[in-house]
Design a protein around this motif. Structure first.
Motif, PDB file in Angstrom:
ATOM      1  N   ILE A   1       0.752  -1.061  -0.057  1.00 32.21           N
ATOM      2  CA  ILE A   1       0.012   0.001   0.042  1.00 32.21           C
ATOM      3  C   ILE A   1       0.956   1.339  -0.062  1.00 32.21           C
ATOM      4  N   ASP A   2       0.730   2.305  -0.844  1.00 34.91           N
ATOM      5  CA  ASP A   2       1.325   3.328  -0.794  1.00 34.91           C
ATOM      6  C   ASP A   2       0.624   4.618  -0.371  1.00 34.91           C
ATOM      7  N   VAL A   3       1.066   5.413   0.493  1.00 34.48           N
ATOM      8  CA  VAL A   3       0.546   6.405   0.924  1.00 34.48           C
ATOM      9  C   VAL A   3       1.583   7.507   1.007  1.00 34.48           C
ATOM     10  N   GLY A   4       1.089   8.850   0.992  1.00 36.59           N
ATOM     11  CA  GLY A   4       2.007  10.000   1.139  1.00 36.59           C
ATOM     12  C   GLY A   4       1.651  10.465   2.742  1.00 36.59           C
ATOM     13  N   ILE A   5       2.591  10.975   3.222  1.00 31.84           N
ATOM     14  CA  ILE A   5       2.318  12.161   4.326  1.00 31.84           C
ATOM     15  C   ILE A   5       3.327  13.280   3.999  1.00 31.84           C
ATOM     16  N   PHE A   6       2.610  14.589   4.418  1.00 33.58           N
ATOM     17  CA  PHE A   6       3.233  15.802   4.387  1.00 33.58           C
ATOM     18  C   PHE A   6       4.321  15.890   5.242  1.00 33.58           C
ATOM     19  N   ALA A   7       5.572  16.051   4.755  1.00 36.47           N
ATOM     20  CA  ALA A   7       6.717  15.974   5.759  1.00 36.47           C
ATOM     21  C   ALA A   7       6.918  16.890   6.781  1.00 36.47           C
ATOM     22  N   SER A   8       5.776  17.880   6.724  1.00 34.95           N
ATOM     23  CA  SER A   8       5.647  18.713   8.175  1.00 34.95           C
ATOM     24  C   SER A   8       5.006  17.950   9.149  1.00 34.95           C
ATOM     25  N   ALA A   9       4.705  16.780   9.033  1.00 37.92           N
ATOM     26  CA  ALA A   9       4.145  15.965  10.120  1.00 37.92           C
ATOM     27  C   ALA A   9       5.450  15.611  10.972  1.00 37.92           C
ATOM     28  N   ASP A  10       5.001  15.470  12.253  1.00 36.07           N
ATOM     29  CA  ASP A  10       6.229  15.061  13.188  1.00 36.07           C
ATOM     30  C   ASP A  10       6.493  13.484  13.042  1.00 36.07           C
ATOM     31  N   LYS A  11       7.733  13.310  12.408  1.00 38.54           N
ATOM     32  CA  LYS A  11       7.875  11.762  12.117  1.00 38.54           C
ATOM     33  C   LYS A  11       8.033  11.131  13.562  1.00 38.54           C
ATOM     34  N   PHE A  12       8.481  11.499  14.582  1.00 38.63           N
ATOM     35  CA  PHE A  12       8.518  10.830  15.745  1.00 38.63           C
ATOM     36  C   PHE A  12       7.427  10.652  16.529  1.00 38.63           C
ATOM     37  N   LEU A  13       6.439  11.662  16.470  1.00 34.98           N
ATOM     38  CA  LEU A  13       5.013  11.486  16.894  1.00 34.98           C
ATOM     39  C   LEU A  13       4.385  10.398  16.023  1.00 34.98           C
ATOM     40  N   LEU A  14       4.652  10.434  14.677  1.00 34.22           N
ATOM     41  CA  LEU A  14       3.957   9.331  13.960  1.00 34.22           C
ATOM     42  C   LEU A  14       4.422   7.957  14.463  1.00 34.22           C
ATOM     43  N   SER A  15       5.917   8.047  14.458  1.00 34.00           N
ATOM     44  CA  SER A  15       6.391   6.543  14.791  1.00 34.00           C
ATOM     45  C   SER A  15       5.857   5.978  16.061  1.00 34.00           C
ATOM     46  N   GLU A  16       5.881   6.749  16.844  1.00 33.20           N
ATOM     47  CA  GLU A  16       5.863   6.471  18.247  1.00 33.20           C
ATOM     48  C   GLU A  16       4.147   5.955  18.360  1.00 33.20           C
ATOM     49  N   THR A  17       3.274   6.632  17.825  1.00 32.96           N
ATOM     50  CA  THR A  17       1.946   6.548  17.984  1.00 32.96           C
ATOM     51  C   THR A  17       1.794   5.117  17.025  1.00 32.96           C
ATOM     52  N   LEU A  18       2.228   4.852  15.972  1.00 33.16           N
ATOM     53  CA  LEU A  18       2.317   3.462  15.109  1.00 33.16           C
ATOM     54  C   LEU A  18       2.764   2.576  16.188  1.00 33.16           C
ATOM     55  N   PHE A  19       3.893   2.622  16.650  1.00 36.32           N
ATOM     56  CA  PHE A  19       4.556   1.746  17.527  1.00 36.32           C
ATOM     57  C   PHE A  19       3.780   1.245  18.859  1.00 36.32           C
ATOM     58  N   LYS A  20       3.015   2.208  19.266  1.00 33.67           N
ATOM     59  CA  LYS A  20       2.407   1.885  20.644  1.00 33.67           C
ATOM     60  C   LYS A  20       0.872   1.484  20.508  1.00 33.67           C
TER      61      LYS A  20
END
Length: 177
Positions: A40-59
């Motif tokens: 699955i291919d999705v885009g994310i605007f780079a202005s998003a916080d990559k650490f918040l994104l990864s922490e949320t996915l992990f948790k």
């Protein structure tokens, strides 16, 4: 299930992934995943916080990924795998370059293949019963990714090499991709 999980996890933190590449192509052609698509291919605007994104996915306990991806600067791609289904989602980070968005494929052998797309906003759409986001000019995005003939399937088309949005064409490295 996989795409729905991604949206349900990221929506509460204000990150809005949008369909791109082959997944957007499936949406545009028949409002479903392409039968031969393996991810699955999705885009994310780079202005998003990559650490918040990864922490949320992990948790969430629903996705795994390589934490080493987070040290890339700039970050262009991050592969996350849905634990239950084993399906990979390629997250492409779109960086604002003024009159375009730049993303890239980060190859493991320390090579970046950059792409530039016309600017777009995102809008909600229905994708097989899932509320998703897509570029408001998705047909233009598809033309920049798959060429003017994107509506007609072409099993010989290699988007990594032939995409009009690809910034670097030709040369020795081009032959390796």
């Amino acid at each position: 299930v996989v795409l729905r999980d991604l949206y349900e996890i990221l929506d509460p933190i204000g990150i809005k992934p949008f369909l791109m590449s082959g997944t957007l192509l499936g949406f545009a052609r028949n409002k479903e995943f392409m039968a031969h698509d393996k991810d699955i291919d999705v885009g994310i605007f780079a202005s998003a916080d990559k650490f918040l994104l990864s922490e949320t996915l992990f948790k969430s306990g629903k996705f795994v990924f390589n934490f080493k991806d987070l040290v890339r600067d700039p970050l262009y791609t991050m592969a996350v795998t849905h634990i239950e289904k084993g399906i990979c989602i390629d997250l492409f980070f779109y960086h604002d370059q003024g009159d375009s968005y730049m993303t890239a494929i980060d190859y493991d052998w320390n090579f970046i293949s950059p792409y530039a797309y016309s600017k777009f906003d995102i809008v909600k759409a229905d994708f097989g019963g899932i509320d998703v986001y897509i570029p408001d000019n998705y047909e233009r995005c598809l033309e920049e990714n798959f060429g003017p003939g994107w509506k007609i399937p072409d099993k010989h088309y290699l988007s990594h090499l032939e995409a009009p949005a690809r910034l670097e064409k030709g040369g020795e490295v081009y032959a390796l991709i």
